[in-house]
Design a protein around this motif. Structure first.
Motif, PDB file in Angstrom:
ATOM      1  N   LEU A  20     -10.368   4.878   2.852  1.00 50.65           N
ATOM      2  CA  LEU A  20      -8.981   5.310   2.988  1.00 50.65           C
ATOM      3  C   LEU A  20      -8.644   6.453   2.042  1.00 50.65           C
ATOM      4  O   LEU A  20      -7.645   7.152   2.232  1.00 50.65           O
ATOM      5  CB  LEU A  20      -8.032   4.133   2.711  1.00 50.65           C
ATOM      6  CG  LEU A  20      -8.179   2.900   3.612  1.00 50.65           C
ATOM      7  CD1 LEU A  20      -7.255   1.793   3.125  1.00 50.65           C
ATOM      8  CD2 LEU A  20      -7.885   3.244   5.064  1.00 50.65           C
ATOM      9  N   ARG A  62      -3.323 -10.507   1.384  1.00 49.35           N
ATOM     10  CA  ARG A  62      -4.761 -10.671   1.160  1.00 49.35           C
ATOM     11  C   ARG A  62      -5.105 -12.125   1.410  1.00 49.35           C
ATOM     12  O   ARG A  62      -4.460 -13.034   0.862  1.00 49.35           O
ATOM     13  CB  ARG A  62      -5.128 -10.269  -0.276  1.00 49.35           C
ATOM     14  CG  ARG A  62      -6.627 -10.280  -0.578  1.00 49.35           C
ATOM     15  CD  ARG A  62      -7.333  -9.119   0.058  1.00 49.35           C
ATOM     16  NE  ARG A  62      -8.761  -9.105  -0.276  1.00 49.35           N
ATOM     17  CZ  ARG A  62      -9.629  -8.241   0.250  1.00 49.35           C
ATOM     18  NH1 ARG A  62      -9.222  -7.323   1.115  1.00 49.35           N
ATOM     19  NH2 ARG A  62     -10.892  -8.274  -0.107  1.00 49.35           N
ATOM     20  N   ALA A 114      -9.930  -4.094  -4.137  1.00 46.96           N
ATOM     21  CA  ALA A 114      -9.214  -4.338  -2.886  1.00 46.96           C
ATOM     22  C   ALA A 114      -8.008  -3.429  -2.717  1.00 46.96           C
ATOM     23  O   ALA A 114      -7.499  -3.271  -1.596  1.00 46.96           O
ATOM     24  CB  ALA A 114      -8.770  -5.801  -2.815  1.00 46.96           C
ATOM     25  N   ASN A 117       0.822  -1.219   0.000  1.00 46.58           N
ATOM     26  CA  ASN A 117       0.000   0.000   0.000  1.00 46.58           C
ATOM     27  C   ASN A 117       0.853   1.266   0.000  1.00 46.58           C
ATOM     28  O   ASN A 117       0.343   2.362   0.179  1.00 46.58           O
ATOM     29  CB  ASN A 117      -0.964   0.014   1.189  1.00 46.58           C
ATOM     30  CG  ASN A 117      -0.283   0.305   2.520  1.00 46.58           C
ATOM     31  OD1 ASN A 117       0.946   0.366   2.605  1.00 46.58           O
ATOM     32  ND2 ASN A 117      -1.075   0.474   3.559  1.00 46.58           N
ATOM     33  N   HIS A 138       0.859  -5.896   3.101  1.00 44.63           N
ATOM     34  CA  HIS A 138      -0.262  -6.698   3.580  1.00 44.63           C
ATOM     35  C   HIS A 138      -0.293  -8.026   2.834  1.00 44.63           C
ATOM     36  O   HIS A 138       0.302  -8.159   1.760  1.00 44.63           O
ATOM     37  CB  HIS A 138      -1.603  -5.998   3.324  1.00 44.63           C
ATOM     38  CG  HIS A 138      -1.790  -4.713   4.066  1.00 44.63           C
ATOM     39  ND1 HIS A 138      -1.114  -3.557   3.732  1.00 44.63           N
ATOM     40  CD2 HIS A 138      -2.605  -4.381   5.105  1.00 44.63           C
ATOM     41  CE1 HIS A 138      -1.484  -2.579   4.551  1.00 44.63           C
ATOM     42  NE2 HIS A 138      -2.388  -3.049   5.383  1.00 44.63           N
ATOM     43  N   LYS A 185     -14.885  -1.323  -0.582  1.00 39.78           N
ATOM     44  CA  LYS A 185     -14.837  -1.286   0.883  1.00 39.78           C
ATOM     45  C   LYS A 185     -13.759  -0.370   1.429  1.00 39.78           C
ATOM     46  O   LYS A 185     -13.973   0.342   2.414  1.00 39.78           O
ATOM     47  CB  LYS A 185     -14.672  -2.703   1.434  1.00 39.78           C
ATOM     48  CG  LYS A 185     -15.920  -3.557   1.341  1.00 39.78           C
ATOM     49  CD  LYS A 185     -15.743  -4.865   2.092  1.00 39.78           C
ATOM     50  CE  LYS A 185     -17.037  -5.670   2.111  1.00 39.78           C
ATOM     51  NZ  LYS A 185     -16.885  -6.948   2.851  1.00 39.78           N
ATOM     52  N   ASN A 186     -12.585  -0.410   0.834  1.00 39.67           N
ATOM     53  CA  ASN A 186     -11.509   0.412   1.406  1.00 39.67           C
ATOM     54  C   ASN A 186     -11.468   1.819   0.817  1.00 39.67           C
ATOM     55  O   ASN A 186     -10.479   2.537   0.986  1.00 39.67           O
ATOM     56  CB  ASN A 186     -10.150  -0.277   1.266  1.00 39.67           C
ATOM     57  CG  ASN A 186      -9.690  -0.416  -0.175  1.00 39.67           C
ATOM     58  OD1 ASN A 186     -10.285   0.153  -1.091  1.00 39.67           O
ATOM     59  ND2 ASN A 186      -8.629  -1.178  -0.381  1.00 39.67           N
ATOM     60  N   GLN A 199     -14.083  -8.227  -3.738  1.00 31.18           N
ATOM     61  CA  GLN A 199     -13.261  -7.018  -3.788  1.00 31.18           C
ATOM     62  C   GLN A 199     -11.971  -7.251  -4.572  1.00 31.18           C
ATOM     63  O   GLN A 199     -11.402  -6.310  -5.129  1.00 31.18           O
ATOM     64  CB  GLN A 199     -12.928  -6.543  -2.371  1.00 31.18           C
ATOM     65  CG  GLN A 199     -14.135  -6.076  -1.580  1.00 31.18           C
ATOM     66  CD  GLN A 199     -14.717  -4.787  -2.126  1.00 31.18           C
ATOM     67  OE1 GLN A 199     -14.023  -3.790  -2.291  1.00 31.18           O
ATOM     68  NE2 GLN A 199     -16.016  -4.797  -2.407  1.00 31.18           N
ATOM     69  N   ARG A 240      -9.868 -10.461   3.938  1.00 31.57           N
ATOM     70  CA  ARG A 240      -9.323  -9.274   4.588  1.00 31.57           C
ATOM     71  C   ARG A 240      -7.858  -9.089   4.231  1.00 31.57           C
ATOM     72  O   ARG A 240      -7.199  -9.988   3.697  1.00 31.57           O
ATOM     73  CB  ARG A 240      -9.443  -9.396   6.118  1.00 31.57           C
ATOM     74  CG  ARG A 240     -10.869  -9.402   6.639  1.00 31.57           C
ATOM     75  CD  ARG A 240     -10.886  -9.354   8.142  1.00 31.57           C
ATOM     76  NE  ARG A 240     -12.228  -9.121   8.667  1.00 31.57           N
ATOM     77  CZ  ARG A 240     -12.509  -8.898   9.939  1.00 31.57           C
ATOM     78  NH1 ARG A 240     -11.530  -8.899  10.841  1.00 31.57           N
ATOM     79  NH2 ARG A 240     -13.741  -8.680  10.330  1.00 31.57           N
ATOM     80  N   ASP A 241      -7.337  -7.900   4.565  1.00 35.86           N
ATOM     81  CA  ASP A 241      -5.914  -7.604   4.440  1.00 35.86           C
ATOM     82  C   ASP A 241      -5.281  -7.697   5.823  1.00 35.86           C
ATOM     83  O   ASP A 241      -5.786  -7.085   6.777  1.00 35.86           O
ATOM     84  CB  ASP A 241      -5.691  -6.199   3.877  1.00 35.86           C
ATOM     85  CG  ASP A 241      -6.241  -6.048   2.467  1.00 35.86           C
ATOM     86  OD1 ASP A 241      -6.510  -7.079   1.836  1.00 35.86           O
ATOM     87  OD2 ASP A 241      -6.411  -4.903   2.019  1.00 35.86           O
ATOM     88  N   GLY A 275      -8.406   1.993  -2.563  1.00 33.80           N
ATOM     89  CA  GLY A 275      -8.234   2.967  -1.490  1.00 33.80           C
ATOM     90  C   GLY A 275      -6.772   3.238  -1.177  1.00 33.80           C
ATOM     91  O   GLY A 275      -6.391   4.386  -0.913  1.00 33.80           O
ATOM     92  N   TYR A 276      -5.948   2.182  -1.222  1.00 34.55           N
ATOM     93  CA  TYR A 276      -4.521   2.345  -0.956  1.00 34.55           C
ATOM     94  C   TYR A 276      -3.867   3.247  -2.012  1.00 34.55           C
ATOM     95  O   TYR A 276      -3.074   4.135  -1.689  1.00 34.55           O
ATOM     96  CB  TYR A 276      -3.810   0.992  -0.962  1.00 34.55           C
ATOM     97  CG  TYR A 276      -4.247   0.034   0.120  1.00 34.55           C
ATOM     98  CD1 TYR A 276      -4.436   0.462   1.427  1.00 34.55           C
ATOM     99  CD2 TYR A 276      -4.456  -1.315  -0.167  1.00 34.55           C
ATOM    100  CE1 TYR A 276      -4.817  -0.414   2.424  1.00 34.55           C
ATOM    101  CE2 TYR A 276      -4.836  -2.198   0.822  1.00 34.55           C
ATOM    102  CZ  TYR A 276      -5.022  -1.753   2.119  1.00 34.55           C
ATOM    103  OH  TYR A 276      -5.394  -2.635   3.091  1.00 34.55           O
TER     104      TYR A 276
END
Length: 318
Positions: free
Chosen positions: A287, A167, A245, A160, A165, A283-284, A206, A177-178, A248-249
């Protein structure tokens, strides 16, 4: 420290032995054909290399007759000292496979370093589990739950820009999740445990969803033509495709103003997300700088609601 026999080897031998160790440590296995393909050598030469590596580090590999491959030994002790940053580049970018010798730089350069790297043995366990498609038992330090034992089914690394992370499917919450790799302790690859189809990446919405985003020069920044040049925009737009997924990062890393009314101020916000609705269901997205979820719009001013529901052309003229 390098093994005492390494200085007596040729560079090509060191390269091949380093490749054997990389495959074993980070993928959990190596076949003779892997050496043949990578270095364009004969099968007999690959067999000699594997025998030499086993002679130098007898606890590092075992032969699996059923799979006809060499697998990570139970008493593994590395012969080579691989820098963590280089290992991550090797794993994610395929930037060469040979031993990373310290050589003089060709040109002077400076690159911002990360504040933290994953612990290399932990990283190795994670990547073996990914490659072998095995579950991983871990102790995980969560901000909300503290130290908790979990079983995860990892399938990809995510960078990110600040942290690494993995996955994975989390068997505790039954969600994808991460997981921050630096928060993982005592990883154990569960080679005998089966992975259910619902735990694979194909079922991670995602991960499989691709979002298409259009970025433009921030309306409140002077000289938009320079931003367009810096980011090689076409007709004033930079079009990118991202996994949901990771969206957002990426938007946070590049300081993209994702507010519907381009309300963020500061020299770091050179880009603006043209269509706020493109992040719906990501979802993210929380961020991303300035992002506001649709269900939160009820508490925003009427003028902002009009901007969100306006067409793309209307918004870029704001």
């Amino acid at each position: 420290m390098p093994h005492r026999q390494l200085p007596g080897l040729t560079q090509s031998q060191r390269d091949r032995l380093a490749y054997i160790e990389l495959r074993l440590r980070f993928l959990g296995e190596i076949r003779r054909q892997d050496l043949v393909t990578r270095f364009s050598i004969q099968s007999a030469a690959a067999t000699r290399d594997l025998a030499l590596y086993k002679d130098m580090a007898p606890g590092n590999l075992d032969y699996d007759g059923s799979a006809k491959s060499y697998v990570l030994g139970g008493a593994f002790q590395p012969l080579f000292d691989f820098p963590r940053g280089r290992v991550l580049a090797l794993l994610t970018q395929g930037f060469g496979d040979s031993e990373p010798l310290r050589q003089a730089e060709w040109v002077t350069y400076e690159s911002p370093s990360r504040l933290a790297h994953p612990e290399i043995d932990t990283l190795a366990a994670v990547t073996r589990a990914i490659h072998l498609k095995c579950p991983l038992k871990i102790q995980y330090h969560s901000i909300s739950s503290g130290r908790v034992e979990r079983e995860i089914v990892p399938f990809a690394l995510i960078d990110n820009g600040l942290r690494w992370h993995v996955r994975a499917f989390d068997r505790r919450t039954h969600e994808f999740r991460d997981f921050v790799i630096t928060r993982i302790e005592d990883p154990l690859v569960m080679r005998q445990s089966e992975v259910q189809s619902c735990e694979t990446s194909d079922h991670d919405i995602q991960w499989t969803r691709i979002v298409e985003l259009e970025l433009v020069a921030h309306p409140d920044q002077p000289r938009p033509e320079i931003t367009e040049r810096d980011y090689e925009m076409e007709s004033g737009v930079l079009r990118i495709k991202l996994r949901a997924a990771a969206a957002g990062y990426v938007l946070r890393k590049w300081s993209v103003d994702c507010s519907p009314d381009h309300s963020l101020r500061g020299p770091e916000y050179r880009l603006w997300l043209k269509d706020h609705l493109a992040l719906y269901g990501v979802k993210n997205a929380v961020l991303a700088p300035g992002y506001v979820a649709l269900d939160a719009m009820q508490s925003r001013p009427t003028q902002l609601k009009k901007i969100v529901h306006a067409g793309p052309t209307q918004r870029t003229q704001g």
